[in-house]
Design an enzyme around this catalytic site. Sequence first.
Site, PDB file in Angstrom:
ATOM      1  N   CYS A  76       0.840  -1.203   0.000  1.00 22.62           N
ATOM      2  CA  CYS A  76       0.000   0.000   0.000  1.00 22.62           C
ATOM      3  C   CYS A  76       0.878   1.256   0.000  1.00 22.62           C
ATOM      4  O   CYS A  76       1.575   1.504  -0.969  1.00 22.62           O
ATOM      5  CB  CYS A  76      -0.994  -0.035   1.155  1.00 22.62           C
ATOM      6  SG  CYS A  76      -2.340   1.167   0.971  1.00 22.62           S
ATOM      7  N   HIS A 177      -3.707  -5.037   0.065  1.00 26.04           N
ATOM      8  CA  HIS A 177      -3.147  -5.550   1.312  1.00 26.04           C
ATOM      9  C   HIS A 177      -3.176  -7.077   1.296  1.00 26.04           C
ATOM     10  O   HIS A 177      -4.221  -7.675   1.576  1.00 26.04           O
ATOM     11  CB  HIS A 177      -3.959  -5.037   2.506  1.00 26.04           C
ATOM     12  CG  HIS A 177      -3.766  -3.595   2.791  1.00 26.04           C
ATOM     13  ND1 HIS A 177      -2.810  -3.135   3.665  1.00 26.04           N
ATOM     14  CD2 HIS A 177      -4.392  -2.506   2.300  1.00 26.04           C
ATOM     15  CE1 HIS A 177      -2.859  -1.819   3.706  1.00 26.04           C
ATOM     16  NE2 HIS A 177      -3.810  -1.401   2.889  1.00 26.04           N
ATOM     17  N   GLU A 179      -1.982  -9.061   3.405  1.00 31.98           N
ATOM     18  CA  GLU A 179      -2.208  -9.540   4.775  1.00 31.98           C
ATOM     19  C   GLU A 179      -3.685  -9.514   5.164  1.00 31.98           C
ATOM     20  O   GLU A 179      -4.075 -10.097   6.177  1.00 31.98           O
ATOM     21  CB  GLU A 179      -1.364  -8.723   5.767  1.00 31.98           C
ATOM     22  CG  GLU A 179      -1.880  -7.342   6.108  1.00 31.98           C
ATOM     23  CD  GLU A 179      -1.601  -6.271   5.069  1.00 31.98           C
ATOM     24  OE1 GLU A 179      -1.847  -5.092   5.388  1.00 31.98           O
ATOM     25  OE2 GLU A 179      -1.119  -6.586   3.961  1.00 31.98           O
TER      26      GLU A 179
END
EC number: 4.3.2.10
Length: 195
Positions: A76, A177, A179
């Site tokens: 990001c 993202h 994650e």
Amino acid sequence: MIAIIDYEMGNLRSVENALSRLGAEWKLTSDPEEIRSASRVLLPGVGNDAEAMERLRERGLCEVIRNLRHPVLGICVGMQVMCRHSEEGDVDCLGIFDAHIRRFPEEEGLKVPHVGWNRINNLESKLLKDIGRGSYVYYVHSYYANLCPDTIATTRYGTTLFSAALKYENFYGTQFHPEKSGDIGEQILANFLKL
């Protein structure tokens, strides 16, 4: 050991949890020597590009990052500050990727920031190995990297086609993202750990 660069930009807990689920050893650090000696480096980030660059400069990390020769993944804002320039704060960035960061245009029916799940269309890349075209990943951003020679995946939001992921030599970046992108994101992080 994976170094997660600590420059106080955003929620690091999700990244730490994702790496732990994959069984990876990591350390949160802003120490240049620890970053240089790591096997891989993650540069996550949430927030403002100009502020992120200021914090990297304050910690003396700009040249450290530019000179790394092992795999580096920006996430990001971490990817955005690895580009040439950002409209967010009109700031020159690290200049690793040959891309410029732009704000999404005002379009009727288009919410900015772009928040939620969207499809990626990926090109051939080890980072995106076994990720099917059109897989969904999670985004939270108002700014994006334009298409450039370093683009390895794209996403469309409204009329804007932008770089979902970038690669230059040992440097990788994702606007989304991983994650927070479920099984697809976990596969991308696992691929990064194998680079």
